[in-house]
Design a protein around this motif. Structure first.
Motif, short mmCIF file in Angstrom:
data_model
loop_
_atom_site.label_atom_id
_atom_site.label_comp_id
_atom_site.label_asym_id
_atom_site.label_seq_id
_atom_site.Cartn_x
_atom_site.Cartn_y
_atom_site.Cartn_z
N VAL A 24 7.53 -2.95 6.19
CA VAL A 24 6.74 -1.83 6.71
C VAL A 24 7.07 -0.59 5.87
N GLN A 26 5.40 1.85 4.54
CA GLN A 26 4.62 3.09 4.58
C GLN A 26 5.39 4.22 5.25
N GLY A 49 3.63 -3.94 3.55
CA GLY A 49 3.13 -3.04 4.59
C GLY A 49 1.67 -2.71 4.37
N ASN A 50 1.24 -1.63 4.98
CA ASN A 50 -0.15 -1.19 4.87
C ASN A 50 -0.37 -0.56 3.49
N GLU A 51 -1.05 -1.28 2.62
CA GLU A 51 -1.16 -0.85 1.23
C GLU A 51 -1.85 0.50 1.09
N GLU A 53 -1.92 3.01 3.17
CA GLU A 53 -1.00 4.08 3.57
C GLU A 53 0.12 4.25 2.55
N ASP A 72 0.08 -6.39 0.86
CA ASP A 72 -0.65 -5.73 1.94
C ASP A 72 -0.52 -6.53 3.24
N GLN A 73 0.15 -5.94 4.21
CA GLN A 73 0.33 -6.59 5.51
C GLN A 73 0.38 -5.49 6.57
N LYS A 74 -0.70 -5.37 7.29
CA LYS A 74 -0.83 -4.26 8.24
C LYS A 74 -0.07 -4.50 9.54
N ASP A 75 0.17 -5.74 9.88
CA ASP A 75 0.89 -6.06 11.10
C ASP A 75 2.40 -5.93 10.87
N SER A 76 3.06 -5.12 11.68
CA SER A 76 4.49 -4.83 11.45
C SER A 76 5.36 -6.07 11.58
#
Length: 309
Positions: A24, A26, A49-51, A53, A72-76
């Motif tokens: 994570v 960001q 994490g959220n690329e 951001e 890129d992985q938006k889910d923590s």
């Protein structure tokens, strides 16, 4: 033996670079820290994490984000699992906590699927540099184990010894911190201190010299120890400060930061790889110092494996 944070960074430059998997990622201070680590040649980083951001924070802070690999992985939760998997697969040597709760990343570390878990207790070690002292202090545990019993405290000491060893202290002096210097049957911490000293004397707890119970003053001040007639080698000269419970450790940690304006770093020990874990409120400098310690620990582990092989 490393006695100053400047030496930690300098020697980590010689031992590095290692690769950090940031879970994570960001977070502004985290990105500033890993960017400094990259510029200093201490470590590379894989940012999970959220690329979008991550890129926005990098742009706002003039960070050359193209120097880093981003996943890129938006889910923590999945970001933590991905970061831990990277270390388990050997693509990185250090896990680092980003903008996520400690419990979430530790759940991933402890997941048997990834193989980073050991039989050891995980514990937090804060490395502190305080003006006026000729050495670094290792404060444990200020962030993980709430009220450890004597068996857990034994492992917490062993974990702290690993950190001290990685920083060149081969036989650290351990003070079991209590409110008083004498065993009191009404004070659990003093009884546990006595038990830990006996373990050390019996060869059940090795690689260090353990003393206690000791109050903080006569653990770190030779003058205070002398005034109270305490002559044992650890008194006034302690390296590792084993705290009685988490509140005491946390208060000491934050007192060093906010009252003493000391330098500090934090790391989780007990897994197969070091875990850089600092408070969200900690600066990028604290996070950089923590990365440098993680690099030294990863390097020490590799040296030991090479020797065993």
């Amino acid at each position: 033996m490393i006695t100053r944070f400047e030496e930690i960074v300098k020697i980590s430059q010689l031992k590095g670079p290692k690769t950090i998997a940031v879970a994570v990622a960001q977070d502004c201070e985290v990105l500033l820290a890993v960017n400094s680590a990259r510029e200093l040649g201490i470590a590379a980083a894989i940012l999970v994490g959220n690329e979008a951001e991550i890129r926005q924070i990098a742009q706002d802070n003039h960070i050359a984000i193209d120097k880093f690999k981003i996943i890129d992985q938006k889910d923590s939760i999945e970001a933590c699992r991905t970061a831990v998997r990277l270390v388990a697969q050997g693509e990185a040597q250090i896990v680092m906590k980003g903008l996520v709760d400690t419990a979430v990343i530790l759940k991933a570390v402890l997941d048997k699927e990834f193989g980073l878990r050991t039989e050891n207790v995980l514990s937090h070690v804060a490395v502190a540099g305080v003006t006026g002292y000729d050495r670094l202090f290792y404060i444990t545990d200020a962030a993980m184990n709430i009220e450890p019993d004597v068996a857990v405290k034994k492992q917490i000491i062993q974990n702290a010894v690993q950190v001290a060893n990685a920083l060149g202290n081969d036989n650290p002096k351990v003070a079991c911190i209590c409110a008083v210097e004498k065993v009191n049957t009404k004070m659990k911490a003093t009884l546990e201190a006595e038990a830990l000293v006996k373990m050390n004397q019996a060869g059940e707890l090795t690689g260090c010299l353990v003393a206690g119970p000791l109050a903080l003053d006569n653990a770190v001040s030779p003058e205070a120890a002398k005034h109270k007639g305490i002559t044992q080698p650890v008194a006034g000269n302690a390296d590792i400060l084993l705290m009685p419970f988490i509140e005491a450790g946390n208060v000491l940690y934050k007192s060093i930061v906010f009252f003493a304006r000391g330098q500090i770093a934090g790391i989780i020990v007990g897994a197969k790889a070091p875990i850089v874990l600092t408070s969200r409120a900690d600066s990028d400098i604290v996070k950089l110092n923590s990365i440098a310690i993680g690099v030294l620990m990863a390097s020490k582990s590799e040296e030991e494996k090479s020797y065993e092989g």
